[in-house]
Design an enzyme around this catalytic site. Structure first.
Site, mmCIF file in Angstrom:
data_model
loop_
_atom_site.group_PDB
_atom_site.id
_atom_site.type_symbol
_atom_site.label_atom_id
_atom_site.label_comp_id
_atom_site.label_asym_id
_atom_site.label_seq_id
_atom_site.Cartn_x
_atom_site.Cartn_y
_atom_site.Cartn_z
ATOM 1 N N HIS A 1 1.988 1.456 -3.209
ATOM 2 C CA HIS A 1 1.191 2.413 -3.987
ATOM 3 C C HIS A 1 1.861 3.772 -4.124
ATOM 4 C CE1 HIS A 1 -2.764 0.047 -2.966
ATOM 5 N NE2 HIS A 1 -1.903 -0.650 -3.686
ATOM 6 N N ASP B 1 0.859 -1.187 0.000
ATOM 7 C CA ASP B 1 0.000 0.000 0.000
ATOM 8 C C ASP B 1 0.891 1.231 0.000
ATOM 9 O OD1 ASP B 1 -2.250 1.867 0.543
ATOM 10 O OD2 ASP B 1 -3.357 0.046 0.993
#
EC number: 3.2.1.15
Length: 368
Positions: A229, A207
């Site tokens: 991410h 993430d």
């Protein structure tokens, strides 16, 4: 006889004056106390009596927090050996820190191991097992966390709500989650903070490497991010505090990640993002978008229809270089009407991928 009495009283007075007061003796003892704990419960209950704390091979029981939120001002906390946690489905956190002028560090070769694979199910915080947050650095002031080696957190690693906090040379390695169902394993989540300075971080996860949800005067420099991410501001909106101001993200690399740099605001919410700099960021192996700034964010998928309730202004994007995958998009900008302004855009050189035809309401000087 009377003269002898006077002499005795004078001598007694001088002795009393020379002796330190009980409170001063007590203060001196407390300031100099050093404690080594091998038991989590004892550490949590007795840490406030120590000025220097060593946590050696602590095994935190299931469903319990290693609570270091009541330590004295100026305390130094050192993790030694391996710190582990029992398994239970609960919200956590597994570790809680708070205080003023606190220093948290780690001995050579030590590790804090969340053994996150016991919780990983590919759903993160969106369902499945209830997974504990890892470390709360909340209500810290004028403090430093340095040299921590963190491995396999169940979900988000370090949650920051602090003033003047330095986080230096921290490793967060959730790379096992790539093949074992790790999800929502953010490196640093920052909110409601003033003065957070992260340098030399090494984050491998699934993430955001860093996610700034609110706060001001936040810096991230010299970091390495992989597997997640990217370097994110947001998502902004829907919280008690929805203002981000004064962010500098510089001199870092993002590899093998969905995105490189990202600002995302939630559709139809209110707030503001201002005075943001992304500078000298090198990207490689980016799967989706190299640079993405979108005002249509919604958990579960963007709407494609940006709103303008959270203006993004005074943004500098300078020296973003590298490459994206062949099916990725180098730059994607989706702004609401009039809500993105006063941007400086220069030295953006990203190769590979396909240009987007869906960019909207770009500020002057910005191109997709």
């Amino acid at each position: 006889m009377h003269s002898f009495q006077l002499l005795g009283l004078a001598a007694l007075g001088s002795l009393v004056a020379a002796a330190p007061s009980p409170s001063r003796v007590s203060d001196l003892t407390e300031r100099s106390s050093s404690c080594t704990f091998t038991d989590a419960a004892k550490a949590s209950s007795s840490a406030s009596s120590c000025s220097s704390i060593v946590l050696k091979d602590i095994a935190v029981p299931a469903g319990k927090t290693l609570d270091l939120s009541h330590v004295k001002d100026g305390t130094t906390i050192t993790f030694e050996g391996t710190t582990t946690f029992g398994y239970k489905e609960w919200k956590g956190p597994l570790i809680r820190l708070a205080g003023k002028d606190i220093t948290v560090t780690m001995a050579k070769g030590a590790v804090i191991d969340g053994e996150g694979s016991r919780w990983w199910d590919g759903k993160g915080t969106n369902g499945g097992k209830t997974k504990p947050k890892f470390l709360y650095a909340h209500k810290l002031e004028d403090s430093t966390i340095k040299g921590l080696n963190i491995k396999n957190t169940p979900v988000q690693a370090i949650s920051v709500q602090a003033n003047n906090l330095h986080l230096t040379d921290i490793t967060i390695d959730n790379s096992d989650g790539d093949s074992k169902g790790g999800h929502n394993t953010d490196g640093f989540d920052i909110s409601e903070s003033n003065g957070v300075y992260i340098s030399g971080a090494n984050v491998k996860n699934q993430d955001d490497c860093i996610a700034i949800n609110s706060g001001k005067n936040i810096e991230f420099t010299g970091g390495t991010c992989s597997g997640g991410h990217g370097l994110s501001i947001g998502s902004i909106g829907g919280r008690d505090d929805n203002t981000v101001q004064g962010v500098k993200i510089t001199d870092s690399t993002v590899t093998n990640s969905d995105n490189g740099i990202r600002i995302k605001t939630i559709v139809d919410e209110t707030g503001s993002v201002s005075d943001v700099t992304y500078s000298n960021i090198k990207l490689s192996g980016i799967h989706k978008k190299g640079i993405v700034i979108q005002q249509d964010y919604k958990n579960g998928g963007p709407t494609g229809k940006p709103s303008n309730g959270i203006p993004i202004k005074d943004v500098t994007v300078d020296g973003i270089t590298g490459s994206v995958d062949s099916k990725a998009t180098p730059v994607y900008i989706l702004c609401g009407s009039g809500s993105c302004s006063d941007w400086t855009w220069k030295n953006v050189k990203l190769s590979g991928g396909k240009s987007s035809s869906e960019c909207k309401n770009l500020p002057s000087g910005v191109s997709c």
